[in-house]
Scaffold this active site. Structure first.
Site, mmCIF file in Angstrom:
data_model
loop_
_atom_site.group_PDB
_atom_site.id
_atom_site.type_symbol
_atom_site.label_atom_id
_atom_site.label_comp_id
_atom_site.label_asym_id
_atom_site.label_seq_id
_atom_site.Cartn_x
_atom_site.Cartn_y
_atom_site.Cartn_z
ATOM 1 N N VAL A 11 119.395 22.869 10.639
ATOM 2 C CA VAL A 11 118.032 22.529 11.079
ATOM 3 C C VAL A 11 117.163 23.781 11.256
ATOM 4 C CG1 VAL A 11 116.705 21.465 12.940
ATOM 5 C CG2 VAL A 11 118.831 20.402 12.177
ATOM 6 N N THR A 99 120.276 24.271 18.784
ATOM 7 C CA THR A 99 121.706 24.567 18.943
ATOM 8 C C THR A 99 122.476 23.251 18.999
ATOM 9 O OG1 THR A 99 121.782 24.612 21.374
ATOM 10 C CG2 THR A 99 121.095 26.653 20.283
ATOM 11 N N LYS A 128 119.646 16.719 21.019
ATOM 12 C CA LYS A 128 119.439 15.452 21.761
ATOM 13 C C LYS A 128 119.882 15.528 23.210
ATOM 14 C CE LYS A 128 120.711 14.456 17.506
ATOM 15 N NZ LYS A 128 121.823 14.321 16.586
ATOM 16 N N GLU A 152 110.532 15.237 18.805
ATOM 17 C CA GLU A 152 110.445 14.174 17.798
ATOM 18 C C GLU A 152 111.727 14.052 16.963
ATOM 19 O OE1 GLU A 152 107.987 11.837 17.296
ATOM 20 O OE2 GLU A 152 109.483 11.029 15.921
ATOM 21 N N GLY A 209 125.083 17.978 5.237
ATOM 22 C CA GLY A 209 124.355 18.452 6.430
ATOM 23 C C GLY A 209 123.905 17.343 7.352
ATOM 24 N N LYS A 227 120.614 8.547 21.175
ATOM 25 C CA LYS A 227 119.283 8.175 20.659
ATOM 26 C C LYS A 227 118.777 6.911 21.353
ATOM 27 C CE LYS A 227 120.128 10.552 16.317
ATOM 28 N NZ LYS A 227 120.816 10.492 15.031
HETATM 29 N N1 LIG Z 1 121.496 18.080 10.942
HETATM 30 C C1 LIG Z 1 120.632 17.076 11.156
HETATM 31 O O1 LIG Z 1 120.240 16.344 10.232
HETATM 32 C C2 LIG Z 1 120.096 16.847 12.524
HETATM 33 C C3 LIG Z 1 120.500 17.606 13.620
HETATM 34 N N2 LIG Z 1 119.969 17.373 14.861
HETATM 35 C C4 LIG Z 1 120.358 18.210 15.996
HETATM 36 O O2 LIG Z 1 119.852 19.525 15.779
HETATM 37 C C5 LIG Z 1 120.752 20.510 16.315
HETATM 38 C C6 LIG Z 1 121.150 21.480 15.214
HETATM 39 O O3 LIG Z 1 121.816 20.747 14.201
HETATM 40 P P1 LIG Z 1 122.372 21.481 12.895
HETATM 41 O O4 LIG Z 1 121.441 22.576 12.495
HETATM 42 O O5 LIG Z 1 122.696 20.416 11.934
HETATM 43 O O6 LIG Z 1 123.723 22.123 13.465
HETATM 44 P P2 LIG Z 1 124.525 23.350 12.863
HETATM 45 O O7 LIG Z 1 125.898 23.252 13.426
HETATM 46 O O8 LIG Z 1 124.331 23.423 11.391
HETATM 47 O O9 LIG Z 1 123.767 24.628 13.485
HETATM 48 C C7 LIG Z 1 123.762 24.929 14.848
HETATM 49 C C8 LIG Z 1 123.880 26.439 14.954
HETATM 50 O O10 LIG Z 1 123.663 26.799 16.330
HETATM 51 C C9 LIG Z 1 124.665 27.739 16.707
HETATM 52 N N3 LIG Z 1 124.798 27.634 18.152
HETATM 53 C C10 LIG Z 1 125.415 26.673 18.890
HETATM 54 N N4 LIG Z 1 125.247 26.907 20.196
HETATM 55 C C11 LIG Z 1 124.498 28.051 20.296
HETATM 56 C C12 LIG Z 1 123.978 28.803 21.379
HETATM 57 N N5 LIG Z 1 124.164 28.438 22.647
HETATM 58 N N6 LIG Z 1 123.253 29.927 21.109
HETATM 59 C C13 LIG Z 1 123.046 30.307 19.817
HETATM 60 N N7 LIG Z 1 123.516 29.617 18.762
HETATM 61 C C14 LIG Z 1 124.227 28.511 18.990
HETATM 62 C C15 LIG Z 1 125.900 27.299 15.934
HETATM 63 O O11 LIG Z 1 126.863 28.317 15.867
HETATM 64 P P3 LIG Z 1 128.425 27.870 15.863
HETATM 65 O O12 LIG Z 1 128.599 26.987 14.666
HETATM 66 O O13 LIG Z 1 129.168 29.160 15.778
HETATM 67 O O14 LIG Z 1 128.654 27.128 17.147
HETATM 68 C C16 LIG Z 1 125.288 26.953 14.581
HETATM 69 O O15 LIG Z 1 125.169 28.097 13.764
HETATM 70 C C17 LIG Z 1 121.935 19.735 16.895
HETATM 71 O O16 LIG Z 1 121.735 19.625 18.279
HETATM 72 C C18 LIG Z 1 121.843 18.375 16.203
HETATM 73 O O17 LIG Z 1 122.324 17.348 17.028
HETATM 74 C C19 LIG Z 1 119.000 16.425 15.064
HETATM 75 C C20 LIG Z 1 118.549 15.651 14.032
HETATM 76 C C21 LIG Z 1 119.104 15.758 12.688
HETATM 77 N N1 LIG Z 2 124.339 13.614 12.892
HETATM 78 C C1 LIG Z 2 123.091 12.948 12.994
HETATM 79 C C2 LIG Z 2 121.989 13.898 12.642
HETATM 80 C C3 LIG Z 2 120.688 13.480 13.169
HETATM 81 O O1 LIG Z 2 120.499 13.192 14.316
HETATM 82 C C4 LIG Z 2 123.062 11.757 12.039
HETATM 83 O O2 LIG Z 2 123.969 11.657 11.209
HETATM 84 O O3 LIG Z 2 122.157 10.915 12.156
#
Ligand SMILES: NC(=O)C1=CN([C@@H]2O[C@H](COP(=O)(O)OP(=O)(O)OC[C@H]3O[C@@H](n4cnc5c(N)ncnc54)[C@H](OP(=O)(O)O)[C@@H]3O)[C@@H](O)[C@H]2O)C=CC1
Ligand SMILES: N[C@@H](CC=O)C(=O)O
Length: 352
Positions: A11, A99, A128, A152, A209, A227
């Site tokens: 994200v 995160t 979330k 959002e 992803g 959600k």
């Molecule tokens: N992917 C999607 O389609 C969607 C995702 N989301 C939400 O968005 C957020 C991000 O998702 P996404 O990008 O897919 O997740 P990812 O796992 O791809 O990325 C999250 C990143 O954040 C790092 N991280 C975790 N905790 C910390 C911290 N405290 N400080 C700094 N870095 C940290 C992780 O490192 P490491 O892996 O080493 O822990 C990882 O590199 C999540 O909360 C998810 O629920 C919401 C809607 C849709």
């Molecule tokens: N893991 C979630 C990502 C978005 O919130 C999903 O699959 O819907």
């Protein structure tokens, strides 16, 4: 608008790609000119430059070596700041919280939000946890500190499920909300109908992803449960907690049941439901067998859909992406635009 991005995975990078390549139209339409000054990520590393980071270089390093170590040094570059230090010590005025969603405590993201508000910084997030666990407290804290809180992307990614209900449908009482709210499980169900195994379908959803860092959250229904709690609190005005929601995971369904249903013209869907009843709110996330005539039965792949049953406007169904890099990055962009208008309004009031 100076941004610090916490969490630079799917994200965070999705937002950065939009800001680097597709933000000119938004700037022309709104006047918003965001600059990323900091990125803090456990896996890929952390950078801070008060003058702004070169997003093309950052994204190239993320895509090729998966580390920010080779980002060029400069007199103003600082490396290695953790999330809390990034919030407090950088010149960012907006914190982008992307995160890990912790489904038990919502931490450390709740603390990230509180720390940002105390430092008079705005927060936009896709995480979330904070909204599901602490919406009332956080929205009050943001208001007390005169800052913006955007979330959002926490429900249905870039499909404006929350903004639709909170703005366009204002004045309605929502008597019932039904939705396919998890892209991963809907993608898996669609693939499994065509004979793919549970494990291969999950693997594909992870590769695309869609899945959470710990996909148990998706398949056991916690992600959709969060959600549902967010919808109840932010759209229906009801203080539901995760413990109030019945939850049944996808694993209870057999592959054969999924395929048999399809042959009978029916489909299993992981459905999230909230209903106002004479006995109070009833909420659940569980696999439900839908007839082909049901408005949510035709929703395929990582697509999500939600039906708001409104006392004035009737049933309104919104369909769109429920997960994905660009789509969820866009959800953050839409919050940034809203935050930009909020900041502009504050500036006008201060200058009067
Ligand atoms: N992917 C999607 O389609 C969607 C995702 N989301 C939400 O968005 C957020 C991000 O998702 P996404 O990008 O897919 O997740 P990812 O796992 O791809 O990325 C999250 C990143 O954040 C790092 N991280 C975790 N905790 C910390 C911290 N405290 N400080 C700094 N870095 C940290 C992780 O490192 P490491 O892996 O080493 O822990 C990882 O590199 C999540 O909360 C998810 O629920 C919401 C809607 C849709
Ligand atoms: N893991 C979630 C990502 C978005 O919130 C999903 O699959 O819907």
């Amino acid at each position: 608008m100076k941004l610090a991005i916490l969490g630079f995975g799917v994200v965070g990078q999705g937002l950065a790609e939009i800001l680097a390549n597709q933000c000119e139209k938004t700037r022309q339409q709104t006047g918003m000119a965001p600059k990323v000054v900091a990125i803090s990520d456990f896996k890929i590393g952390s950078l801070y430059d008060p003058n702004g980071l070169d997003l093309d270089k950052v994204l190239h390093l993320a895509a090729t070596v998966g580390s920010l170590e080779d980002y060029p040094n400069s007199a103003t570059l600082v490396r290695g700041l953790d999330a809390m230090t990034t919030i407090v010590q950088t010149n960012a005025d907006v914190i982008v919280e992307a995160t890990f969603t912790d489904i038990k405590t919502g931490e450390p993201a709740i603390t990230h939000c509180k720390t940002a508000f105390a430092a008079k910084k705005h927060v936009v997030m896709t995480n979330k946890g904070p909204i599901a666990m602490a919406y009332k407290q956080l929205s009050e804290l943001a208001a007390e500190n005169g800052v913006y809180l955007g979330f959002e992307g926490t429900v249905m990614s870039g499909t404006p499920a929350l903004r639709l209900a909170r703005t366009a449908l204002i004045g309605n009482t929502f008597t019932e909300v039904n939705g396919i709210l998890n892209g991963t499980t809907n993608y898996m169900l669609t693939q499994m109908e065509d004979g793919m195994s549970y494990h291969d379908a999950l693997k594909q959803a992870q590769e695309k992803g869609y899945a959470e860092a710990d996909p148990t959250s998706d398949v056991e229904g916690y992600d959709a449960l969060y959600k549902i709690v967010i919808l109840a609190n932010t759209v229906m005005g009801e203080a539901l907690t995760p413990d109030d929601v019945e939850r049944v995971g996808l694993k209870t369904l057999l592959a054969a049941e999924i395929q048999t249903a399809k042959q009978q013209g029916k489909r299993w869907k992981m459905l999230g439901t909230i209903r106002r009843t004479a006995d109070g709110m009833k909420a659940a996330v569980k696999p439900i067998l839908l007839d082909s005539s049901h408005p949510l039965s035709s929703i395929d792949g990582a697509t999500n859909a939600i039906t708001y049953s409104c006392d004035l406007a009737g049933d309104i169904t919104l369909t769109g992406a429920g997960a994905g890099k660009k789509e969820t990055g866009y959800a953050l962009l839409s919050d940034l635009v809203d935050c930009h208008f909020f900041m502009e309004e504050n500036r006008k009031v201060t200058n009067q």
